[in-house]
Motif scaffolding. Sequence first.
Motif, PDB file in Angstrom:
ATOM      1  N   THR A   1       0.799  -1.306   0.115  1.00  0.00           N
ATOM      2  CA  THR A   1      -0.164  -0.098  -0.085  1.00  0.00           C
ATOM      3  C   THR A   1       0.764   1.254  -0.081  1.00  0.00           C
ATOM      4  O   THR A   1       2.192   1.015   0.161  1.00  0.00           O
ATOM      5  CB  THR A   1      -0.771   0.144   1.268  1.00  0.00           C
ATOM      6  OG1 THR A   1      -0.095   0.110   2.379  1.00  0.00           O
ATOM      7  CG2 THR A   1      -1.719  -1.179   1.306  1.00  0.00           C
ATOM      8  N   ASN A   2       0.411   2.390  -0.092  1.00  0.00           N
ATOM      9  CA  ASN A   2       1.001   3.515  -0.235  1.00  0.00           C
ATOM     10  C   ASN A   2       0.764   4.543   1.433  1.00  0.00           C
ATOM     11  O   ASN A   2       0.827   5.650   1.516  1.00  0.00           O
ATOM     12  CB  ASN A   2       0.636   4.601  -1.284  1.00  0.00           C
ATOM     13  CG  ASN A   2      -0.796   4.983  -1.153  1.00  0.00           C
ATOM     14  OD1 ASN A   2      -1.586   4.605  -0.362  1.00  0.00           O
ATOM     15  ND2 ASN A   2      -1.005   6.045  -1.869  1.00  0.00           N
TER      16      ASN A   2
ATOM     17  N   ALA B   1      -4.013   3.871  -2.400  1.00  0.00           N
ATOM     18  CA  ALA B   1      -3.498   2.768  -3.579  1.00  0.00           C
ATOM     19  C   ALA B   1      -2.618   1.700  -3.036  1.00  0.00           C
ATOM     20  O   ALA B   1      -2.109   1.634  -2.043  1.00  0.00           O
ATOM     21  CB  ALA B   1      -2.647   3.681  -4.659  1.00  0.00           C
ATOM     22  N   ILE B   2      -2.610   0.699  -4.038  1.00  0.00           N
ATOM     23  CA  ILE B   2      -1.943  -0.341  -3.842  1.00  0.00           C
ATOM     24  C   ILE B   2      -0.943  -0.776  -5.165  1.00  0.00           C
ATOM     25  O   ILE B   2      -1.368  -0.022  -6.157  1.00  0.00           O
ATOM     26  CB  ILE B   2      -2.888  -1.676  -3.634  1.00  0.00           C
ATOM     27  CG1 ILE B   2      -3.648  -2.021  -4.850  1.00  0.00           C
ATOM     28  CG2 ILE B   2      -3.511  -1.624  -2.189  1.00  0.00           C
ATOM     29  CD1 ILE B   2      -4.664  -3.423  -4.567  1.00  0.00           C
ATOM     30  N   ARG B   3       0.198  -1.575  -4.994  1.00  0.00           N
ATOM     31  CA  ARG B   3       0.839  -1.659  -5.826  1.00  0.00           C
ATOM     32  C   ARG B   3       1.748  -2.932  -5.795  1.00  0.00           C
ATOM     33  O   ARG B   3       1.876  -3.578  -4.622  1.00  0.00           O
ATOM     34  CB  ARG B   3       2.056  -0.375  -5.885  1.00  0.00           C
ATOM     35  CG  ARG B   3       2.920  -0.242  -4.879  1.00  0.00           C
ATOM     36  CD  ARG B   3       3.785   0.961  -4.684  1.00  0.00           C
ATOM     37  NE  ARG B   3       4.894   1.076  -3.755  1.00  0.00           N
ATOM     38  CZ  ARG B   3       4.650   1.602  -2.669  1.00  0.00           C
ATOM     39  NH1 ARG B   3       3.521   1.844  -2.259  1.00  0.00           N
ATOM     40  NH2 ARG B   3       5.611   1.436  -1.629  1.00  0.00           N
TER      41      ARG B   3
ATOM     42  N   GLN C   1       9.242  -2.466   1.287  1.00  0.00           N
ATOM     43  CA  GLN C   1       7.909  -2.951   1.248  1.00  0.00           C
ATOM     44  C   GLN C   1       6.892  -2.428   2.131  1.00  0.00           C
ATOM     45  O   GLN C   1       7.235  -2.394   3.472  1.00  0.00           O
ATOM     46  CB  GLN C   1       7.892  -4.840   1.809  1.00  0.00           C
ATOM     47  CG  GLN C   1       6.754  -5.277   1.699  1.00  0.00           C
ATOM     48  CD  GLN C   1       5.937  -5.728   0.448  1.00  0.00           C
ATOM     49  OE1 GLN C   1       6.550  -5.536  -0.664  1.00  0.00           O
ATOM     50  NE2 GLN C   1       4.864  -5.733   0.268  1.00  0.00           N
ATOM     51  N   GLN C   2       5.937  -2.034   1.864  1.00  0.00           N
ATOM     52  CA  GLN C   2       5.255  -0.873   2.484  1.00  0.00           C
ATOM     53  C   GLN C   2       3.830  -1.462   2.859  1.00  0.00           C
ATOM     54  O   GLN C   2       3.070  -1.933   1.928  1.00  0.00           O
ATOM     55  CB  GLN C   2       5.076   0.334   1.934  1.00  0.00           C
ATOM     56  CG  GLN C   2       4.475   1.396   2.544  1.00  0.00           C
ATOM     57  CD  GLN C   2       4.138   2.718   2.045  1.00  0.00           C
ATOM     58  OE1 GLN C   2       4.802   2.927   0.813  1.00  0.00           O
ATOM     59  NE2 GLN C   2       3.529   3.776   2.855  1.00  0.00           N
TER      60      GLN C   2
ATOM     61  N   ALA D   1       8.027   1.194  -6.275  1.00  0.00           N
ATOM     62  CA  ALA D   1       7.755   2.202  -5.603  1.00  0.00           C
ATOM     63  C   ALA D   1       6.609   3.217  -5.821  1.00  0.00           C
ATOM     64  O   ALA D   1       5.610   2.930  -6.673  1.00  0.00           O
ATOM     65  CB  ALA D   1       8.764   3.488  -5.878  1.00  0.00           C
ATOM     66  N   ALA D   2       6.075   3.841  -4.946  1.00  0.00           N
ATOM     67  CA  ALA D   2       4.781   4.571  -4.792  1.00  0.00           C
ATOM     68  C   ALA D   2       4.732   5.174  -5.957  1.00  0.00           C
ATOM     69  O   ALA D   2       5.777   5.922  -6.436  1.00  0.00           O
ATOM     70  CB  ALA D   2       4.452   5.428  -3.737  1.00  0.00           C
ATOM     71  N   GLY D   3       3.642   5.325  -6.773  1.00  0.00           N
ATOM     72  CA  GLY D   3       3.167   5.934  -8.141  1.00  0.00           C
ATOM     73  C   GLY D   3       3.712   5.165  -9.259  1.00  0.00           C
ATOM     74  O   GLY D   3       3.486   5.791 -10.382  1.00  0.00           O
TER      75      GLY D   3
END
Length: 743
Positions: A47-48, A69-71, A399-400, A76-78
Amino acid sequence: MKARSRHLAAVAACSMVILGVTSPHGALAAPVAPVAFTSNNLATWQTNGIVWALAQAGGKVFAGGNFTAIRPPGTAAGNSKEQPAVNFAEFDAATGDPTGCKLSFTISSGTATVRALAVSPDGKTLYAGGYFDQVNGTHVNSLVAIDIATCKLTSGFAPQVNATVRTITPTSTGVYFGGDFTSVDGQTREHLAHVSTAGALTSWAPATDQTVRASVLSPDGTQLVVGGDFDTLNGADSHALGVVDAATGANTRTYPLGFIEQDSVVKALTSDATGFYTGNEGTGGGVFDGRIAIDWSTLDQRWRDTCLGATQAVISYQGVLYAGSHTHDCSSMGEQPDGRRQHLIAEPTTTGAELPWAPDTNDGIGEEVGPRAITVATEASHPYLWVSGEFTSVNGTAQQGLTRFGTGPDKAAPTAPQVNVAGLASGKLAVRVRTATDTDDGTLTYKLYRDSSTTPIWTTTSASWWWSRPQLTFTDSGLTPGAKHTYKVTVSDGTSTVTSASVSATVPGATGAYDAKVTADGAKLYWRYDSPSAATYLADSSAGDQTGYFDGGGTWDDGTGPVKDDPGTPLGLNGSTGYVYDEVAQPGALSYSVETWFKSTSTAGGLLMGFGDKQVLSSDLSDKDVYLSGTGQVVFGAYNVYHYALTSPAAYNDGKWHQVVATQGPSGMSLYVDGKLVGSNKTTVSPTRMPSGYWHAGGGVSLTPWPGHGTSDDFAGDLDESAVYWAVLTPDQVAAHYAARTS
């Protein structure tokens, strides 16, 4: 690497060769029992923002919190593959990938958050609580029911809650919930309430004076345990924890203030067939941050883990309690000392002792405490431990918000062993090994090889932890004096094998006079400082096998040492950042002697040797301290009700080598310099001051409370031949050691 010797000793930093790290697909190398999960994290979407809550059902994992958001993992975020997800997401338990369920939790004013998730006993309904007033545009009020199969809100379930919901416990007939709220559907409900599965408010209404953060139901469904910030439960003294009747809401067990300290609260609860377990967070000093196990049969405490470090999440699974926190001090338990933060730990539900399982996250964002929620999800008979929170890295890799652990394969290899080889006596070499660590195996197997042989000459097993790394010693006998031999050590966790660099030494023809005296007089720690440049491992030449660790801030090979028959060289310290500490906690002795040699011109003072309560961090509490004053006098400090000190009449910061010996026992304290007594008194050892601790050389101990300290706690100069004895050396022994320097 520069070759040199003390009896031709050699120490090498080790290279690492990993063999068999992975297993064939489907052939899983299980973690050591009773821990069910390996420490290597699996690829998982992230997640962010912060993930506050987790729940699971039918191979799906639900995550709620504060994010947009999720990725994919490793991005990286974005990133262009990022997907919108407003405070909620659903994932496949086995793959870590998102499913097609998309629900957005928002609020018209303020910041929306999902703080609680729980699944009905039949696995069909997900309940979500927090602070929000819309889900996918439908008006709601901080508590909703979601049909898991369709990913849609359950029609008609619409309790009106006036503040944040922080915990949910569903049953087959209704839903218990708690939080910050004081009313539901316009009726007074002080932080606890119950609705039917249709969402209708019931008459069940126990009350607390402050927030409820966690709840769990007894196995028979008759009692609800609640935890939080409160001081009263239904008007009775029950701080942070209590048990109420699940039917009437009446108190069935209270825990008055003192069972849990005033500045500690309960942040998490979990249960199994035998009991329930708390996760506590404290603020300030003298607080309770650990975990408590309480038996269902008596509602009395089974054990209490007094580690410090704000526990945020707990879950019991197959006899092990997994906890998310930022544990940093378990010295009260005889475990990790105050220092590094460890964010994930495991302990048996029967004892509360720490198990050898240590995957880790960082503190992350927000309040910076790391993990916030834990759940175990099963798919195709394979369990997965999911962890969420504020962290932005796991096991050192970015890892977030989310991570997970499986039952294998075990990819967490041991760290590299470090090896020292030194002459011991005529025809004998001592091979000393700094034990390795492994994040999911507490006991490792070591094999020692000589020269080019592929058959080990010694095999042994040893337990070690990242915070306690004892030394292993093997004496290789019957060797030819003058011959040179090369050694290497392998360490294995049963899946991965790590091999040290090769280390060589020449077999001596005789024993040095000085080290023979130290050994014969019973040294339990003997650091000779004979390590190559850039080394961190300091071998213990005594039978005590007390590994030393040099944290930098100095120079190996710093000139010529004080002992004539020793071709080795001392350790030079810079007086600001460098010192040595013991890697294994030692008991405080009622009789002891501390001996070291030093050379300095410093006018700032500093510690020569001392016994502190911390390992890596500077010790505020210490005893048995030998240090230089700012005027170069040698001071020996010991505590017994007061801080007592013996101070040498003369100064010794003259740039020459000096021996100092400090002893304390039933007859009091004595201080010797260069073989002669320079001070004594009748102060005996305090048995309660330092029951255990860590030896330090050159720094790492605060000297502020001690008389005559200089402007620096850290010593600037050279150290050599540091030893500790669990007995009082006699004046003759002290003089004999000094005389042996020129033998």
